[in-house]
Design an enzyme around this catalytic site. Structure first.
Site, short mmCIF file in Angstrom:
data_model
loop_
_atom_site.label_atom_id
_atom_site.label_comp_id
_atom_site.label_asym_id
_atom_site.label_seq_id
_atom_site.Cartn_x
_atom_site.Cartn_y
_atom_site.Cartn_z
N THR A 22 0.83 -1.21 0.00
CA THR A 22 0.00 0.00 0.00
C THR A 22 0.87 1.26 0.00
O THR A 22 0.36 2.38 0.13
CB THR A 22 -0.96 0.04 1.21
OG1 THR A 22 -0.18 0.08 2.41
CG2 THR A 22 -1.87 -1.18 1.24
N GLY A 23 2.17 1.10 -0.14
CA GLY A 23 3.08 2.25 -0.18
C GLY A 23 3.22 2.83 -1.57
O GLY A 23 2.50 2.42 -2.50
N ARG A 45 -0.55 -3.60 7.34
CA ARG A 45 -1.05 -3.27 8.68
C ARG A 45 -2.57 -3.15 8.63
O ARG A 45 -3.12 -2.68 7.62
CB ARG A 45 -0.46 -1.95 9.15
CG ARG A 45 0.98 -2.07 9.56
CD ARG A 45 1.32 -0.93 10.52
NE ARG A 45 2.73 -0.96 10.84
CZ ARG A 45 3.61 -0.03 10.47
NH1 ARG A 45 3.21 1.02 9.79
NH2 ARG A 45 4.87 -0.14 10.81
N PRO A 46 -3.24 -3.54 9.73
CA PRO A 46 -4.70 -3.44 9.75
C PRO A 46 -5.15 -1.99 9.61
O PRO A 46 -4.47 -1.08 10.05
CB PRO A 46 -5.07 -3.96 11.15
CG PRO A 46 -3.87 -4.67 11.67
CD PRO A 46 -2.68 -4.11 10.97
N PRO A 53 -7.58 8.35 4.95
CA PRO A 53 -8.57 8.05 3.91
C PRO A 53 -7.91 7.40 2.70
O PRO A 53 -8.48 6.50 2.07
CB PRO A 53 -9.16 9.40 3.55
CG PRO A 53 -8.86 10.30 4.72
CD PRO A 53 -7.63 9.77 5.36
N PRO A 97 12.26 3.07 6.85
CA PRO A 97 12.22 2.76 8.28
C PRO A 97 11.99 1.27 8.58
O PRO A 97 12.33 0.80 9.66
CB PRO A 97 11.05 3.60 8.80
CG PRO A 97 10.88 4.68 7.80
CD PRO A 97 11.28 4.09 6.49
N PHE A 123 15.37 -1.12 -5.00
CA PHE A 123 14.75 -0.22 -5.99
C PHE A 123 15.39 1.16 -6.07
O PHE A 123 14.72 2.15 -6.39
CB PHE A 123 13.23 -0.08 -5.71
CG PHE A 123 12.51 -1.41 -5.72
CD1 PHE A 123 12.30 -2.09 -6.90
CD2 PHE A 123 12.06 -1.99 -4.52
CE1 PHE A 123 11.64 -3.31 -6.92
CE2 PHE A 123 11.40 -3.22 -4.53
CZ PHE A 123 11.20 -3.87 -5.74
N LYS A 143 20.18 -1.79 3.92
CA LYS A 143 19.80 -2.64 2.77
C LYS A 143 20.88 -3.68 2.51
O LYS A 143 20.59 -4.84 2.21
CB LYS A 143 19.56 -1.78 1.53
CG LYS A 143 18.32 -0.90 1.66
CD LYS A 143 17.96 -0.20 0.36
CE LYS A 143 16.60 0.48 0.49
NZ LYS A 143 16.19 1.20 -0.71
N CYS A 164 16.42 6.08 -10.35
CA CYS A 164 15.47 7.09 -9.88
C CYS A 164 14.05 6.80 -10.36
O CYS A 164 13.84 6.51 -11.54
CB CYS A 164 15.88 8.48 -10.37
SG CYS A 164 17.36 9.07 -9.57
O1 EMF Z 1 13.43 11.25 -1.58
C1 EMF Z 1 14.39 10.78 -2.10
O2 EMF Z 1 15.23 11.59 -2.71
C2 EMF Z 1 14.92 12.97 -2.66
C3 EMF Z 1 16.16 13.68 -2.79
C4 EMF Z 1 14.66 9.34 -2.04
C5 EMF Z 1 13.75 8.41 -2.55
C6 EMF Z 1 15.05 8.62 -3.22
C7 EMF Z 1 16.03 7.51 -3.23
C8 EMF Z 1 16.72 7.28 -4.41
C9 EMF Z 1 17.60 6.23 -4.49
O3 EMF Z 1 18.30 5.94 -5.61
C10 EMF Z 1 18.04 6.62 -6.79
C11 EMF Z 1 16.25 6.69 -2.16
C12 EMF Z 1 17.15 5.62 -2.24
C13 EMF Z 1 17.80 5.39 -3.40
O4 EMF Z 1 18.68 4.34 -3.52
#
Ligand code: EMF
Length: 325
Positions: A22-23, A45-46, A53, A97, A123, A143, A164
């Site tokens: 859901t993210g 999560r429930p 909303p 997190p 990702f 990670k 990106c």
């Molecule tokens: O909010 C972000 O960047 C704003 C400057 C985070 C989500 C972007 C991010 C990019 C990554 O690689 C391109 C987070 C982790 C990554 O490895």
């Protein structure tokens, strides 16, 4: 008649379970899994009276798409094991997190014993090849630790470096939802960056999760049409909008200083901007012999190019989002 046409494809297709479904990226992954006709499960999560909303609507939308939502927490071992027994492949797109909490998923996959592929939440940049300024390094080290746990567990895995997120970063840089005359350029704006549209990242990810060629490999999303510098991006956007933006450069040293002086979590985006836009970390390493690249693996798939994505931005820019660290 092939299996697709007889309608029995769903019976033979793998079942996908998504953590973080859901993210921001997870929502795209769930939709791609449904589009490619995999039975799709989301462990989330429930819903409570405090839920936003947006989350409540998303649960309803998923249910209407035929997604099975299992409500639970990441420390509910038995519940996760029971859920794993209903599926074949597991994709995690949990936010920063919750990256360390993926250890619970690994433990459950070991116990369940039936999972054909696990894709941990990555990702982004390829964290095993590069080093970063401390705030970003701390995020990516979590990670890396999960990678090492996955390898020690013997679970079949794929690591995905998606670089990106296109819609996310085009919103970040070009601010199509705001009235403005200027654009911020990080460093000289000449470093090459990869902007890959989230729908493509999601669809490639479902393909990768089910592809025997990608087992225990790293897949890098390096679509050639999506490589451009900030300056090239801005000039493309100027020509499409017919406008001219004042470019305000944040010098390299200033960005470094911000990573040292801003409190957590604001120091994290600063260090990410430095890595991606100043150093050009999306393309700051050579592909190795055993690396796989998405557009080479699936040459028939027509990904959305930055040029095409900007055309979408011109008419109906996707909603901006902000990451949590
Ligand atoms: O909010 C972000 O960047 C704003 C400057 C985070 C989500 C972007 C991010 C990019 C990554 O690689 C391109 C987070 C982790 C990554 O490895």
């Amino acid at each position: 008649m092939d299996k697709e046409a007889t309608g029995s494809a769903e019976e033979t297709k793998t079942k996908t379970l998504i953590f973080g479904g859901t993210g921001y990226l997870g929502t795209y992954i769930v939709k791609a899994s449904i589009k490619l006709r995999h039975q799709t499960f989301v462990y989330a999560r429930p819903i409570t009276p405090q839920s936003s909303p947006h989350k409540i609507n998303l649960h309803h939308e998923f249910q209407s798409l035929g997604v099975t939502i299992i409500e639970g927490e990441l420390d509910e071992h038995e519940k996760i094991v029971a859920t794993l027994h209903r599926v074949d492949v597991v994709i995690s797109s949990l936010p920063f997190p919750q990256v360390p909490d993926q250890i619970h998923i690994i433990e459950a996959i070991k116990v369940a014993g039936n999972i054909k592929r696990f894709i941990p939440s990555e990702f982004g940049v390829e964290e095993d090849r590069l080093s970063f300024l401390p705030p970003f390094e701390a995020c990516l080290d979590k990670k890396r630790k999960i990678r090492r746990e996955v390898e020690a567990s013997g679970i079949p895995y794929t690591y995905i470096s998606a670089n990106c997120f296109g819609a996310y970063f085009l919103n970040y840089l070009l601010r199509p939802h705001e009235e403005h005359e200027d654009v911020i350029v990080y460093g000289s704006g000449e470093a090459k960056v990869l902007f890959n549209y989230e729908e493509d990242i999601a669809e490639y990810t479902i393909k990768v999760a089910n592809d025997p060629r990608t087992c225990n490999k790293i897949v890098i999303y390096q679509m050639p049409m999506n490589i451009l510098s900030q300056m090239e991006l801005i000039s493309l956007w100027q020509s499409k909008t017919g406008r001219s933006f004042r470019k305000i450069h944040v010098p390299e040293e200033e960005l470094v200083k911000l990573t040292e002086t801003l409190p957590f979590p604001d120091n994290v985006p600063a260090s990410i901007l430095y890595s991606i836009f100043v150093k050009g970390d999306c393309l700051n390493y050579e592909l190795r012999e055993d690396d796989l690249e998405a557009s080479c693996l699936y040459p028939d798939y027509k990904y959305t190019t930055v040029d095409q994505l900007l055309d979408v931005f011109l008419v109906d820019p996707p909603k901006p989002a902000r990451a949590t660290f």
